[in-house]
Design a protein around this motif. Structure first.
Motif, PDB file in Angstrom:
ATOM      1  N   LYS A 170       0.813  -1.215   0.000  1.00 47.48           N
ATOM      2  CA  LYS A 170       0.000   0.000   0.000  1.00 47.48           C
ATOM      3  C   LYS A 170       0.845   1.263   0.000  1.00 47.48           C
ATOM      4  N   ASP A 171       2.146   1.108  -0.224  1.00 42.54           N
ATOM      5  CA  ASP A 171       3.080   2.228  -0.162  1.00 42.54           C
ATOM      6  C   ASP A 171       3.204   2.895  -1.536  1.00 42.54           C
ATOM      7  N   PRO A 172       3.443   4.213  -1.585  1.00 45.83           N
ATOM      8  CA  PRO A 172       3.652   4.877  -2.882  1.00 45.83           C
ATOM      9  C   PRO A 172       4.837   4.301  -3.659  1.00 45.83           C
ATOM     10  N   ASN A 173       5.793   3.682  -2.950  1.00 46.10           N
ATOM     11  CA  ASN A 173       6.949   3.091  -3.619  1.00 46.10           C
ATOM     12  C   ASN A 173       6.654   1.718  -4.214  1.00 46.10           C
ATOM     13  N   ALA A 174       5.450   1.213  -4.042  1.00 47.32           N
ATOM     14  CA  ALA A 174       5.131  -0.150  -4.472  1.00 47.32           C
ATOM     15  C   ALA A 174       5.479  -0.429  -5.939  1.00 47.32           C
ATOM     16  N   PRO A 175       5.135   0.445  -6.894  1.00 39.45           N
ATOM     17  CA  PRO A 175       5.477   0.149  -8.297  1.00 39.45           C
ATOM     18  C   PRO A 175       6.974  -0.044  -8.517  1.00 39.45           C
ATOM     19  N   ALA A 176       7.810   0.797  -7.880  1.00 39.29           N
ATOM     20  CA  ALA A 176       9.263   0.674  -8.046  1.00 39.29           C
ATOM     21  C   ALA A 176       9.778  -0.606  -7.410  1.00 39.29           C
ATOM     22  N   ILE A 177       9.219  -0.977  -6.269  1.00 37.23           N
ATOM     23  CA  ILE A 177       9.617  -2.223  -5.605  1.00 37.23           C
ATOM     24  C   ILE A 177       9.263  -3.413  -6.485  1.00 37.23           C
ATOM     25  N   LEU A 178       8.066  -3.393  -7.049  1.00 39.30           N
ATOM     26  CA  LEU A 178       7.609  -4.507  -7.887  1.00 39.30           C
ATOM     27  C   LEU A 178       8.424  -4.611  -9.170  1.00 39.30           C
ATOM     28  N   LYS A 179       8.792  -3.469  -9.755  1.00 37.32           N
ATOM     29  CA  LYS A 179       9.612  -3.481 -10.965  1.00 37.32           C
ATOM     30  C   LYS A 179      10.970  -4.111 -10.672  1.00 37.32           C
ATOM     31  N   ALA A 180      11.567  -3.732  -9.543  1.00 38.13           N
ATOM     32  CA  ALA A 180      12.866  -4.302  -9.169  1.00 38.13           C
ATOM     33  C   ALA A 180      12.758  -5.816  -8.981  1.00 38.13           C
ATOM     34  N   LEU A 181      11.687  -6.265  -8.330  1.00 42.09           N
ATOM     35  CA  LEU A 181      11.503  -7.702  -8.108  1.00 42.09           C
ATOM     36  C   LEU A 181      11.258  -8.429  -9.420  1.00 42.09           C
ATOM     37  N   ALA A 182      10.461  -7.838 -10.298  1.00 40.10           N
ATOM     38  CA  ALA A 182      10.187  -8.466 -11.591  1.00 40.10           C
ATOM     39  C   ALA A 182      11.468  -8.665 -12.393  1.00 40.10           C
ATOM     40  N   VAL A 183      12.328  -7.670 -12.381  1.00 38.76           N
ATOM     41  CA  VAL A 183      13.617  -7.791 -13.079  1.00 38.76           C
ATOM     42  C   VAL A 183      14.462  -8.875 -12.427  1.00 38.76           C
ATOM     43  N   ALA A 184      14.486  -8.898 -11.101  1.00 30.91           N
ATOM     44  CA  ALA A 184      15.306  -9.873 -10.372  1.00 30.91           C
ATOM     45  C   ALA A 184      14.857 -11.303 -10.654  1.00 30.91           C
ATOM     46  N   LEU A 185      13.558 -11.525 -10.786  1.00 29.58           N
ATOM     47  CA  LEU A 185      13.054 -12.879 -11.025  1.00 29.58           C
ATOM     48  C   LEU A 185      13.544 -13.446 -12.355  1.00 29.58           C
ATOM     49  N   LYS A 186      13.884 -12.578 -13.284  1.00 34.81           N
ATOM     50  CA  LYS A 186      14.364 -13.041 -14.584  1.00 34.81           C
ATOM     51  C   LYS A 186      15.806 -13.548 -14.523  1.00 34.81           C
ATOM     52  N   THR A 187      16.461 -13.377 -13.381  1.00 32.67           N
ATOM     53  CA  THR A 187      17.853 -13.822 -13.254  1.00 32.67           C
ATOM     54  C   THR A 187      17.956 -15.197 -12.622  1.00 32.67           C
ATOM     55  N   ILE A 188      16.822 -15.808 -12.234  1.00 30.51           N
ATOM     56  CA  ILE A 188      16.861 -17.110 -11.560  1.00 30.51           C
ATOM     57  C   ILE A 188      16.093 -18.144 -12.361  1.00 30.51           C
TER      58      ILE A 188
END
Length: 303
Positions: A170-188
């Motif tokens: 519910k944080d305003p930073n949520a989109p940036a956090i999710l983008k970082a995680l989405a990119v990270a998931l592509k490395t595993i």
């Protein structure tokens, strides 16, 4: 009613119990470091006795630590304040201490600061003139779980990045956090990526960030597997999709490099942006997490 968000907030500890110790090392709390686990056992969560009252914790783990000592982790996900919960938590702690004979730690995960503040208050049981029992939950929520918006940081600790995404739903930073995680998931690997992608979607629940996550996950992660991408390209059925995904992958690589503060020369940027081979891009994406310079992405094998 138990929701999917509730399930994800405690299931993440089943996927990687070590995320608990790593998270608390990041917090500014006057606590001794929790030791890294050397063995973890998922214990039955049913605390029902002969009486008809049914009592279940969300997740119960036994942690055998590097120090040689053991303790229990009682993981409870809490969506909102509930005046009936403190007495239940006290029961869990006392019952499990008696049953297993090792010290328990009650961990409560929350997605909003008001619930976290409520859960953090010491629970005092007994009359005011003689408090018999004081319970102190360890609370994880948006007030103390780190905000991870750096894709390279997310790739180094995907369970913690997932916990960050869920607790900051519910944080305003949520989109940036999710983008970082989405990119990270592509490395595993695909299987691990799917587990944490599903946990994230469940954890976001009905928050607005859930739609952002669905959009980010619209590209099937399995497509990036080498064998799959080679087969689809050989069949000649997905040229447009390959081109779009290659562009997305190149953007992810450049995002990691720039977020890490590395200088990206025009020649490097051009080589990344014009590459259409998904297998090569995946290799570069993985190297981008630890490369000391942008040029370190490339090897002779890349051609």
């Amino acid at each position: 009613m138990v929701t999917s968000s509730h399930e994800a907030m405690h299931r993440i500890f089943q996927e990687d119990p070590g995320v608990f110790a790593r998270t608390f090392r990041r917090l500014d709390l006057p606590l001794a470091d929790f030791p890294d686990p050397v063995a973890v056992s998922l214990l039955p969560n049913d605390l029902t006795e002969i009486q008809p009252t049914e009592r279940r914790v969300d997740t119960l783990l036994r942690i055998d630590a590097t120090s040689g000592e053991s303790h229990l982790l009682i993981i409870e996900a809490q969506g909102k304040p509930n005046p009936k919960k403190p007495s239940s938590w006290a029961y869990y702690v006392a019952h499990l201490r008696e049953k297993y004979g090792i010290p328990p730690v009650l961990v409560v995960t929350c997605q909003d600061r008001s619930t976290a503040r409520w859960a953090e208050k010491p629970i005092v049981i007994g009359p005011a003139f003689w408090p018999t029992l004081t319970l102190r939950p360890l609370v994880l929520g948006p007030h103390n779980v780190p905000v991870i918006t750096d894709p390279s940081a997310a790739a180094r600790d995907i369970p913690l990045a997932t916990l960050s995404a869920i607790t900051h739903a519910k944080d305003p930073n949520a989109p940036a956090i999710l983008k970082a995680l989405a990119v990270a998931l592509k490395t595993i690997d695909e299987d691990t990526a799917r587990i944490f992608a599903e946990l994230t979607e469940l954890g976001l629940g009905k928050a607005l960030a859930a739609e952002t996550w669905r959009q980010l996950m619209a590209v099937d992660l399995s497509f990036f597997r080498s064998e799959t991408s080679q087969r689809l390209r050989a069949e000649g059925r997905v040229e447009g999709r390959v081109e779009g995904q290659a562009e997305s992958r190149a953007e992810d690589i450049l995002l990691i490099l720039t977020t890490r503060g590395l200088d990206v020369p025009d020649a490097v940027r051009e080589r990344i942006s014009t590459c259409t081979d998904l297998d090569t891009l995946r290799a570069w994406l993985t190297r981008a997490v630890t490369a000391e310079t942008a040029e370190d992405l490339f090897t002779e094998a890349d051609g």
